[in-house]
Motif scaffolding. Structure first.
Motif, mmCIF file in Angstrom:
data_model
loop_
_atom_site.group_PDB
_atom_site.id
_atom_site.type_symbol
_atom_site.label_atom_id
_atom_site.label_comp_id
_atom_site.label_asym_id
_atom_site.label_seq_id
_atom_site.Cartn_x
_atom_site.Cartn_y
_atom_site.Cartn_z
ATOM 1 N N ASP A 40 49.463 62.280 44.730
ATOM 2 C CA ASP A 40 48.226 62.793 45.327
ATOM 3 C C ASP A 40 47.366 63.425 44.238
ATOM 4 O OD1 ASP A 40 48.828 62.052 47.955
ATOM 5 O OD2 ASP A 40 50.073 63.845 48.222
ATOM 6 N N TYR A 41 46.079 63.432 44.496
ATOM 7 C CA TYR A 41 45.144 64.062 43.567
ATOM 8 C C TYR A 41 45.497 65.533 43.386
ATOM 9 C CZ TYR A 41 40.946 65.837 41.411
ATOM 10 O OH TYR A 41 40.086 66.460 40.547
ATOM 11 N N ASP A 42 45.410 65.990 42.173
ATOM 12 C CA ASP A 42 45.634 67.395 41.849
ATOM 13 C C ASP A 42 44.589 67.779 40.810
ATOM 14 O OD1 ASP A 42 46.540 69.821 40.657
ATOM 15 O OD2 ASP A 42 48.594 69.370 41.271
ATOM 16 N N PRO A 43 43.787 68.818 41.036
ATOM 17 C CA PRO A 43 42.740 69.190 40.078
ATOM 18 C C PRO A 43 43.279 69.509 38.684
ATOM 19 C CG PRO A 43 42.751 70.691 41.980
ATOM 20 C CD PRO A 43 43.801 69.659 42.216
ATOM 21 N N ARG A 44 44.572 69.839 38.577
ATOM 22 C CA ARG A 44 45.157 70.083 37.246
ATOM 23 C C ARG A 44 45.146 68.824 36.394
ATOM 24 N NH1 ARG A 44 50.979 71.540 37.933
ATOM 25 N NH2 ARG A 44 50.781 69.919 39.506
ATOM 26 N N PHE A 45 45.052 67.652 37.021
ATOM 27 C CA PHE A 45 45.088 66.376 36.301
ATOM 28 C C PHE A 45 43.693 65.871 35.927
ATOM 29 C CE2 PHE A 45 48.939 65.482 39.213
ATOM 30 C CZ PHE A 45 49.712 66.376 38.490
ATOM 31 N N ALA A 46 42.676 66.671 36.191
ATOM 32 C CA ALA A 46 41.303 66.258 35.896
ATOM 33 C C ALA A 46 41.048 66.257 34.393
ATOM 34 C CB ALA A 46 40.306 67.178 36.586
ATOM 35 N N ASN A 51 33.786 67.564 36.650
ATOM 36 C CA ASN A 51 33.584 66.372 37.471
ATOM 37 C C ASN A 51 34.834 65.938 38.239
ATOM 38 O OD1 ASN A 51 35.172 64.961 35.626
ATOM 39 N ND2 ASN A 51 33.448 63.894 34.686
ATOM 40 N N GLY A 52 36.012 66.451 37.886
ATOM 41 C CA GLY A 52 37.243 66.168 38.615
ATOM 42 C C GLY A 52 37.852 64.804 38.404
ATOM 43 N N VAL A 53 37.244 63.982 37.554
ATOM 44 C CA VAL A 53 37.779 62.640 37.299
ATOM 45 C C VAL A 53 39.160 62.765 36.652
ATOM 46 C CG1 VAL A 53 37.457 60.520 35.949
ATOM 47 C CG2 VAL A 53 35.516 61.552 37.131
ATOM 48 N N LEU A 54 40.114 61.972 37.141
ATOM 49 C CA LEU A 54 41.485 62.046 36.629
ATOM 50 C C LEU A 54 41.583 61.645 35.165
ATOM 51 C CD1 LEU A 54 43.667 60.569 39.506
ATOM 52 C CD2 LEU A 54 43.723 62.882 38.615
ATOM 53 N N ALA A 55 42.425 62.352 34.436
ATOM 54 C CA ALA A 55 42.762 61.982 33.057
ATOM 55 C C ALA A 55 43.711 60.789 33.102
ATOM 56 C CB ALA A 55 43.417 63.165 32.355
ATOM 57 N N SER A 56 43.862 60.125 31.978
ATOM 58 C CA SER A 56 44.695 58.923 31.933
ATOM 59 C C SER A 56 46.195 59.224 31.962
ATOM 60 C CB SER A 56 44.365 58.099 30.690
ATOM 61 O OG SER A 56 44.634 58.850 29.518
ATOM 62 N N GLY A 57 46.627 60.379 31.478
ATOM 63 C CA GLY A 57 48.051 60.686 31.358
ATOM 64 C C GLY A 57 48.855 60.531 32.635
ATOM 65 N N PRO A 58 48.444 61.147 33.740
ATOM 66 C CA PRO A 58 49.204 60.984 34.979
ATOM 67 C C PRO A 58 49.249 59.533 35.470
ATOM 68 C CG PRO A 58 47.730 62.859 35.143
ATOM 69 C CD PRO A 58 47.380 62.134 33.877
ATOM 70 N N ILE A 59 48.175 58.790 35.238
ATOM 71 C CA ILE A 59 48.135 57.387 35.645
ATOM 72 C C ILE A 59 49.098 56.571 34.787
ATOM 73 C CG2 ILE A 59 46.674 55.334 35.885
ATOM 74 C CD1 ILE A 59 44.324 57.332 36.433
ATOM 75 N N ILE A 60 49.124 56.846 33.489
ATOM 76 C CA ILE A 60 50.065 56.167 32.587
ATOM 77 C C ILE A 60 51.501 56.435 33.034
ATOM 78 C CG2 ILE A 60 51.006 56.145 30.237
ATOM 79 C CD1 ILE A 60 48.113 56.794 29.278
#
Length: 141
Positions: A40-46, A51-60
């Protein structure tokens, strides 16, 4: 209930530990040669709080985990492995507020290496966030 590859599905759901657990990864489903995980989305991963866009690390990490699980589904047993190569094409930004789902398919297994492709999306499997191709090296039996 234990399935054909010996994974206790009831215990796998919501029981990720370590890095995967910190990211909130969760089991969705698997088949003969595929596995699907999500978080689930977590603002810590922005990438940027503004802008809140997810960083690549959690997706990787999600793609890597789903890919490894797809190999286990394909070979029908637990076997130690390490990521040998992971290439990811980011197709668009993952906007805030949406969960990310990764579905990986193990399409070939040799004696020492397994090959996987994975698609990640934020709700629409026809509008991908990322696409990956990877290989994994078996480190033991």
């Amino acid at each position: 209930m234990t399935d054909e590859i010996g994974i206790d599905i009831a215990n796998l759901k919501g029981r990720f530990t370590g890095h995967s657990g910190e990211l909130g990864q969760r089991y969705i489903a698997h088949g003969d040669d595929w596995a699907e995980l999500a978080f689930d989305y977590d603002p810590r991963f922005a990438m940027m709080a503004s802008n809140g866009v997810l960083a690549s690390g959690p997706i990787i990490s999600l793609i890597d985990s789903a890919s490894g699980l797809s190999i286990i589904a394909k070979i029908k047993r637990m076997r130690p492995l390490a990521t040998l190569d992971l290439r990811i094409d980011y197709l668009r930004a993952a906007p805030p507020g949406r969960p990310i789902t990764a579905r990986a398919t193990c399409y070939r297994v040799t004696r020492n290496v397994a090959f996987v492709r994975c698609e990640a999306h934020d709700g629409d499997p026809d509008d991908l966030v990322a696409l990956s191709m990877s290989s994994f090296f078996f480190t033991g039996d």
